[in-house]
Write an enzyme that holds these catalytic residues in place. Structure first.
Site, PDB file in Angstrom:
ATOM      1  CE  LYS A  84      -7.107  -0.112   6.297  1.00 11.78           C
ATOM      2  NZ  LYS A  84      -7.804   0.271   5.075  1.00 11.78           N
ATOM      3  CG  ASP A 109       0.810  -2.409   6.242  1.00 17.35           C
ATOM      4  OD1 ASP A 109      -0.099  -2.430   7.095  1.00 17.35           O
ATOM      5  OD2 ASP A 109       0.727  -1.784   5.171  1.00 17.35           O
ATOM      6  CG  HIS A 167      -1.893   0.960   1.424  1.00 12.76           C
ATOM      7  ND1 HIS A 167      -1.649   2.245   1.843  1.00 12.76           N
ATOM      8  CD2 HIS A 167      -3.235   0.886   1.222  1.00 12.76           C
ATOM      9  CE1 HIS A 167      -2.788   2.912   1.899  1.00 12.76           C
ATOM     10  NE2 HIS A 167      -3.765   2.120   1.520  1.00 12.76           N
ATOM     11  CD  GLN A 178      -6.548  -4.382   4.251  1.00 10.84           C
ATOM     12  OE1 GLN A 178      -7.482  -5.061   4.696  1.00 10.84           O
ATOM     13  NE2 GLN A 178      -6.722  -3.130   3.877  1.00 10.84           N
ATOM     14  CB  CYS A 225      -3.631   3.353  -1.529  1.00 13.11           C
ATOM     15  SG  CYS A 225      -4.829   4.601  -1.126  1.00 13.11           S
TER      16      CYS A 225
HETATM   17  C1  LIG Z   1      -2.127  -2.860   3.528  1.00 17.67           C
HETATM   18  C2  LIG Z   1      -2.491  -1.511   4.057  1.00 17.67           C
HETATM   19  N1  LIG Z   1      -1.592  -0.791   4.727  1.00 17.67           N
HETATM   20  C3  LIG Z   1      -1.874   0.413   5.221  1.00 17.67           C
HETATM   21  C4  LIG Z   1      -3.106   0.991   5.053  1.00 17.67           C
HETATM   22  C5  LIG Z   1      -3.349   2.345   5.605  1.00 17.67           C
HETATM   23  O1  LIG Z   1      -4.338   2.356   6.559  1.00 17.67           O
HETATM   24  P1  LIG Z   1      -4.896   3.744   7.087  1.00 17.67           P
HETATM   25  O2  LIG Z   1      -5.460   4.435   5.890  1.00 17.67           O
HETATM   26  O3  LIG Z   1      -5.930   3.391   8.076  1.00 17.67           O
HETATM   27  O4  LIG Z   1      -3.738   4.474   7.653  1.00 17.67           O
HETATM   28  C6  LIG Z   1      -4.079   0.295   4.343  1.00 17.67           C
HETATM   29  C7  LIG Z   1      -5.407   0.894   4.104  1.00 17.67           C
HETATM   30  O5  LIG Z   1      -6.095   0.604   3.162  1.00 17.67           O
HETATM   31  C8  LIG Z   1      -3.768  -0.981   3.841  1.00 17.67           C
HETATM   32  O6  LIG Z   1      -4.668  -1.690   3.150  1.00 17.67           O
END
Ligand SMILES: Cc1ncc(COP(=O)(O)O)c(C=O)c1O
Lengths: 119, 414
Positions: free
Chosen positions: B229, B203, B122, B206, B370
């Protein structure tokens, strides 16, 4: 379910867009992006004595962006630049004749806005 | 204790959004999940009965408020098998990753060092490292994926990278586009056995909503995630980092709450984790997150995993049925895979299909999610994405299938 958005006019232009492709020796050749969806359009214009003599476009985007470019091409070819500048977004949307949601209005106007910015 | 019998229809009733939007098929949980009543109640109750500032007042209400806040930290710590002081509350997963980039990497990495990441990250796990590259002169190395869209982490060893220069490996636990679950525990163990002396960041944005997380078992140095999430409120995220790492990290923001002693010319920092939590905390969001953790534990992550794996199998069958019309971007097998389906109708833009699905009240996302690096690797500009969570059912996927028929009809696909 209404098929308003995907009326025949959109589908026809999507399947068989007018003036689609590369215009050689264009006077204007610009590429723009719709940041919301990453759609990309390239608009090419040939000018002659204050008139739009040639117009073509290539798009990586949705059916509505493509149909918008196609309908725009029919509208502006042969017109004076001054007259093209006078076409408001509302007027152009009326020309397409379909009701769009705000998000899709951006798609419909992608070619139009790119051209207006360039001339 | 986790429930023994998991009934998705009963679960759905825990989420008022479905009662208030009859017929809606919510397939966008990867972007953000819906909230169960107990999370909503936790936030409302806190406002109605216990609201007061935290970490300040000596009066009873302020003490209660502080206890509730710190109690939520304990719940989160226990949930991922960490110590309380290893849980730093941030705004979201993105801020958590930025904190590790600016608080740790910027302090310790230098020119010539290498950060390993993957092509399925992401933007939130790419851009902070691009910034570190700009500031410290490190190199970035992107691990590719294989034909089944699984991470090819052994590729590192056939690259020209000098393994001694690798200082950080940062990997998403699960891809928000492909649904691929990366075996982070195996990857970390494999890399360490090969002599890689890097720090490991996972990270978990998800993964944590769907699978049981044990940071000690994974043996990562950092783990980042977002509350919104995983059934909790927006506005709070977590950076887990090992105690000894937090101890040597620089704070990112300065001001109230993160200090010990302040004079006209200098200041000393509070202990961890307060050192990284400047200003007034995100009280209601943190307390809501605590309730979300309770709900997930009560429901049982094993149950959730099992239910979602059934959905994944069912979903893969559905996409198989439509394969003449639809390209699916993700593993074709249900193992180590979330119920996340990114797809495109051949020759039809994601916005067109998403718009038509929306008329059947099927909510899917369309765009680059993203993940522009991944989009480029897949050679697409956008995809539509249906993503499922514990409250989704096979009926939801059936409705997705019926909505697919509409796209085929409207665009007269043969
Ligand atoms: C794999 C991953 N990392 C990071 C994020 C970022 O999350 P946030 O927008 O809540 O900071 C997302 C959000 O879609 C994500 O899918």
């Amino acid at each position: 379910m209404s098929d308003e958005l995907y009326k025949e006019i959109i589908l026809e232009h999507w399947k068989d867009p007018h003036h689609y492709g590369i215009l050689k020796k264009a006077d204007i050749d610009v590429t723009e992006m719709n940041e919301l969806c990453g759609d990309e359009i390239r608009v090419m214009v040939k000018l002659n004595q204050g008139k739009i003599e040639g117009f073509s476009f290539v798009v990586r985007g949705c059916s509505i962006a493509k149909a918008g470019g196609s309908i725009l091409s029919d509208l502006v070819i042969g017109k004076k630049i001054l007259d093209v500048k006078k076409i408001t977004p509302e007027k152009f949307l009326k020309e397409i004749g379909v009701e769009f949601t705000p998000a899709r209005t951006k798609c419909a106007l992608l070619a139009y806005s790119t051209l207006q910015k360039a001339i | 204790m986790a429930q023994t019998n998991f009934n998705p229809l009963k679960i759905k009733k825990d989420f008022p959004i479905f009662k208030n939007n009859p017929g809606i098929v919510y397939l966008d949980s990867t972007a953000s999940s819906q909230k169960p009543q107990i999370v909503i109640d936790a936030v409302t109750n806190y406002y109605e009965k216990y609201y007061a500032p935290i970490h300040r007042g000596l009066y009873g209400l302020a003490q209660k408020s502080t206890d509730m806040y710190e109690n939520a930290r304990q719940k989160v710590a226990k949930f991922i098998n960490a110590e309380n002081e290893e849980i730093v509350f941030t705004g979201n997963a993105s801020e958590a990753i930025n904190l590790s980039a600016y608080g740790w990497a910027r302090k310790f990495l230098k020119k010539g060092d290498v950060i390993v990441l993957t092509e399925m990250e992401h933007h939130s796990n790419i851009i902070p490292w691009i910034m570190i590259k700009k500031k410290c002169g490190v190199e970035l190395f992107y691990l590719p994926y294989d034909k089944d869209l699984r991470l090819d982490y052994k590729k590192l060893f056939s690259s020209k990278i000098d393994l001694k220069r690798i200082k950080l490996v940062t990997i998403t636990h699960a891809s928000n586009v492909l649904g691929t679950i990366n075996p982070v525990k195996e990857i970390i163990r494999y890399y360490k056995n090969k002599g890689i002396k890097a720090k490991f960041l996972v990270d978990g944005a998800q993964s944590i909503p769907h699978i049981k997380i044990d940071v000690k078992d994974i043996d990562c140095d950092f783990f980042a995630f977002s509350s919104h999430k995983m059934l909790g409120p927006s506005g709070v995220g977590v950076l887990y980092a090992k105690k000894e790492i937090l101890e040597e990290m620089d704070p990112l923001f300065f001001g109230g709450q993160m200090i010990k002693i302040v004079t006209k010319e200098s200041a000393t920092w509070a202990d961890i984790p307060a050192r990284f939590e400047v200003g007034t905390g995100r009280k209601e969001a943190v307390i809501g997150l605590g309730a979300a953790v309770d709900y997930l534990e009560k429901t049982g992550l094993k149950n959730i995993e099992k239910h979602e794996n059934e959905l994944t199998k069912y979903g893969l069958k559905l996409f198989k049925k439509f394969e003449k019309y639809i390209d699916l971007y993700g593993p074709k097998t249900p193992e180590n895979r979330l119920s996340v389906f990114s797809f495109n109708f051949k020759d039809i833009h994601a916005h067109d299909s998403a718009d038509i699905l929306n008329r059947s009240k099927v909510c899917v996302r369309s765009g680059h999610h993203c993940a522009q690096v991944l989009m480029k690797c897949l050679d697409v500009i956008a995809t539509a994405r249906a993503s499922l969570y514990l409250y989704n059912t096979k009926e939801d996927l059936d409705k997705l299938g019926s909505a697919f028929e509409e796209v085929i009809k409207i665009f007269k696909l043969q």
